[in-house]
Design a protein around this motif. Structure first.
Motif, PDB file in Angstrom:
ATOM      1  N   ILE A 362       0.831  -1.207   0.000  1.00 29.12           N
ATOM      2  CA  ILE A 362       0.000   0.000   0.000  1.00 29.12           C
ATOM      3  C   ILE A 362       0.865   1.257   0.000  1.00 29.12           C
ATOM      4  CG2 ILE A 362      -1.462   1.372   1.546  1.00 29.12           C
ATOM      5  CD1 ILE A 362      -3.135  -1.097   2.039  1.00 29.12           C
ATOM      6  N   LEU A 367      -2.602  -1.880  -4.633  1.00 28.46           N
ATOM      7  CA  LEU A 367      -3.776  -2.365  -3.914  1.00 28.46           C
ATOM      8  C   LEU A 367      -3.609  -3.864  -3.688  1.00 28.46           C
ATOM      9  CD1 LEU A 367      -6.596  -1.804  -2.750  1.00 28.46           C
ATOM     10  CD2 LEU A 367      -7.537  -2.319  -5.017  1.00 28.46           C
ATOM     11  N   GLU A 518      -6.337   2.736   5.110  1.00 28.90           N
ATOM     12  CA  GLU A 518      -5.449   1.747   4.491  1.00 28.90           C
ATOM     13  C   GLU A 518      -5.289   0.516   5.380  1.00 28.90           C
ATOM     14  OE1 GLU A 518      -2.598   4.742   1.851  1.00 28.90           O
ATOM     15  OE2 GLU A 518      -2.172   4.385   3.976  1.00 28.90           O
TER      16      GLU A 518
END
Length: 610
Positions: A362, A367, A518
């Protein structure tokens, strides 16, 4: 496509209808032309039926179609099929082409696990409902009902759990039921070749046309490159699975639609070699998927990373290297699916390795792909039963003289159905080896209450009467059956219970300098994967709406389906968070190997303090 489904379906049917009407089957046309017409119609029928299954199945939900437009689209397709069915009756006397399409679809379902599967059962049930005078409609109605009343379809639609397939065939049908993952390995791929001879013929053609040119050295020294050939044969055998899952993989942004591949177990303890092999497999796969995606997404404006493999790599958690391998794979955007894992320590530590890798990914703008934390509960159950049964028998045999000992064990072997010639060879081995052989799952099976075993313990005189032996064994057997489920519940609580999930998110934000959002993405992309099931309750007691994918063998799917027919499914909602009985756990905590599997190791305790 949302809101435009019927327009698209109507356009497709209009064009196909013209194709069929322009090429009637009539007298006077050549044999070659007849073959072309038959092949074209076969493909038309097969494609339209597959469209119906996609609209009946869970794919409609993933695409976001409304119920009204789906019903209208199915009706339109079915009306076209019925019209062409009648055309065949006029031309040929009966709809033989349509019938052959239906037969082939059902035959494909019956191939799975040589007929011992849920899909084979569904095919047989659908066949019973076929009406020769109304073939298309009877087939669509029968199969639609079998799909929409299926346990897996219902529980997925209700958000009770996600599912994976532990087999290389039948995935397209299972996708309709809401399956989003498939676990495979070279052995399962080999079984797919065995089940479907056409797959083997296709690979031979591929090897001749492609591999001989790309890797000529493989064919000059096949023994030297045996591992490479096996990897490529496995990849080829699994390609259809990757294709089947491309759409859910893209629509879910790499959250669903994953196919697992197991690396060569001979390098499972070597970090660099394992990571290199994973990269090579992913590279070869991406080459094929890039071509497939170019066709799949042609004309769509939705941005997707074409060719990105919907791949998770099986990592053997039996080695300390697995933690670092999981980290490095996830850092590259390749998910992992740990295997040979049945303890809390293994599953928590490898999951944390995956978290670290995702955090690093990340930070580089990658992703992460969905990853899986496998709990092979059935393997633990088998081990505990075998070791416990062997220990009890050996202790009992110590109480009798050698002659009596041999009489008891010979009688036990016969009672358990061991062939005379096999036992004659085993008698040459030490007592413990013979006992271990008899207590293995292939001989004793998965039940310590078998009469032959109970009688053997009684004859040793060490445990009392038959009633007393049964009183001793019954709670043991019942507890061992739940052993893997206890471990699954504990791992899930440590990693995903709401009160612990918050702590993991906080830890990741501080340790790896990532945002709260995240960190939540990372936790959202790890699922516990209960596997190696032995009985329906192994699934029913591990359902969860978040961070849970239950993976099933084909025969286990059938067992779960039949068990669920007499169950109230709502009783099992969030069963992974429902407390299990305490008494079986007390029994299990007296077994040293279960304690090792269930209790947190020093490394886990240290991690949880952070």
């Amino acid at each position: 496509m949302k809101g435009k489904l019927l327009d698209v379906i109507g356009s497709v049917i209009r064009r196909l209808n013209i194709m069929i009407l322009e090429k009637p089957l009539k007298e006077g046309i050549s044999e070659d032309e007849i073959k072309k017409i038959i092949v074209a119609r076969y493909r038309i029928y097969d494609t339209l039926l597959e469209m119906i299954w996609n609209l009946v199945g869970m794919e409609k939900k993933w695409a976001g179609f409304s119920r009204e437009e789906v019903e209208k689209a199915i009706s339109a397709i079915l009306n076209a099929l019925k019209e062409w069915e009648e055309l065949e009756r006029k031309e040929l006397g009966s709809p033989v082409i349509l019938k052959s399409v239906i037969d082939e679809q059902l035959r494909g379902m019956k191939l799975v696990n040589k007929g011992n599967s849920m899909l084979a059962w569904m095919a047989e049930e659908a066949e019973k409902e076929l009406k020769e005078d109304n073939l298309a409609e009877s087939y669509v109605k029968a199969m639609s009902k079998l799909i929409t009343t299926n346990f897996y379809y219902i529980t997925y639609e209700k958000g009770m759990c996600k599912y994976g397939n532990d087999y290389a065939l039948g995935l397209r049908w299972l996708r309709h039921l809401g399956y989003v993952q498939v676990s495979t390995n070279p052995a399962l791929a080999a079984r797919a070749y065995d089940d479907d001879p056409e797959l083997w013929e296709a690979f031979k053609e591929y090897a001749k046309e492609v591999l001989t040119k790309e890797y000529p050295e493989w064919f000059k020294e096949p023994e030297k490159y045996a591992d490479d050939i096996a990897m490529e044969a496995t990849r080829f055998g699994l390609l259809d699975n990757f294709y089947v899952f491309r759409v859910p993989f893209a629509l879910s942004k790499y959250h669903d639609g994953l196919v697992s591949y197991q690396l060569n177990p001979l390098i499972a303890d070597k970090v660099d070699e394992s990571v290199k092999a994973a990269r090579e497999f992913a590279r070869r796969l991406e080459r094929d998927l890039s071509v497939y995606d170019a066709y799949l997404w042609w004309g769509y404006s939705t941005p997707v990373e074409k060719g990105r493999p919907n791949l998770v790599i099986k990592v053997a958690a039996g080695y300390p290297a697995s933690i670092e391998i999981a980290e490095k794979l996830n850092e590259m955007g390749i998910g992992q699916n740990i295997t040979v894992s049945y303890t809390v320590a293994q599953e928590v530590l490898v999951a944390y390795g995956a978290m670290k890798g995702m955090a690093k990914a990340i930070r580089k703008g990658i992703l992460p792909t969905q990853t899986y934390d496998t709990n092979m509960g059935g393997r633990l159950e088998d081990h505990l039963r075998e070791s416990t049964a062997a220990e009890l028998l050996l202790k009992g045999l110590e109480k009798v003289d050698e002659k009596k000992r041999e009489e008891i064990i010979d009688k036990l072997a016969k009672g358990l159905g061991v062939k005379e010639e096999v036992w004659a060879e085993m008698k040459k081995k030490p007592l413990k080896e013979r006992v271990d052989f008899l207590m293995g799952k292939r001989v004793l099976g998965r039940n310590m209450l078998r009469d032959a075993y109970v009688e053997a313990l009684v004859e040793t005189g060490a445990y009392g009467s038959k009633e007393e032996v049964l009183k001793m064994l019954t709670p043991l057997e019942n507890a061992i059956k739940l052993s893997g489920t206890y471990v699954a519940h504990r791992v899930y609580e440590i990693l995903f219970a709401p009160w612990n999930k918050v702590k993991w998110v906080e830890h990741l934000t501080k340790e790896y300098d990532i945002s709260l959002e995240e960190a939540e993405i990372i936790l959202d992309r790890i699922d516990l994967l209960p596997a190696s099931k032995r009985k329906p309750m192994d699934t029913l007691l591990t359902l969860g709406c978040k961070n849970m994918t239950n993976t099933e063998f084909p025969n286990h799917q059938l067992a779960v389906l039949k068990e669920a027919m007499s169950s109230n499914l709502e009783d099992y909602r969030e069963s992974i968070m429902q407390p299990l009985e305490e008494e079986p756990l007390k029994v299990l905590m007296k077994l040293e190997d279960f304690v090792k599997a269930y209790e947190a190791s020093p490394e886990v305790n240290e991690l949880l303090k952070k």
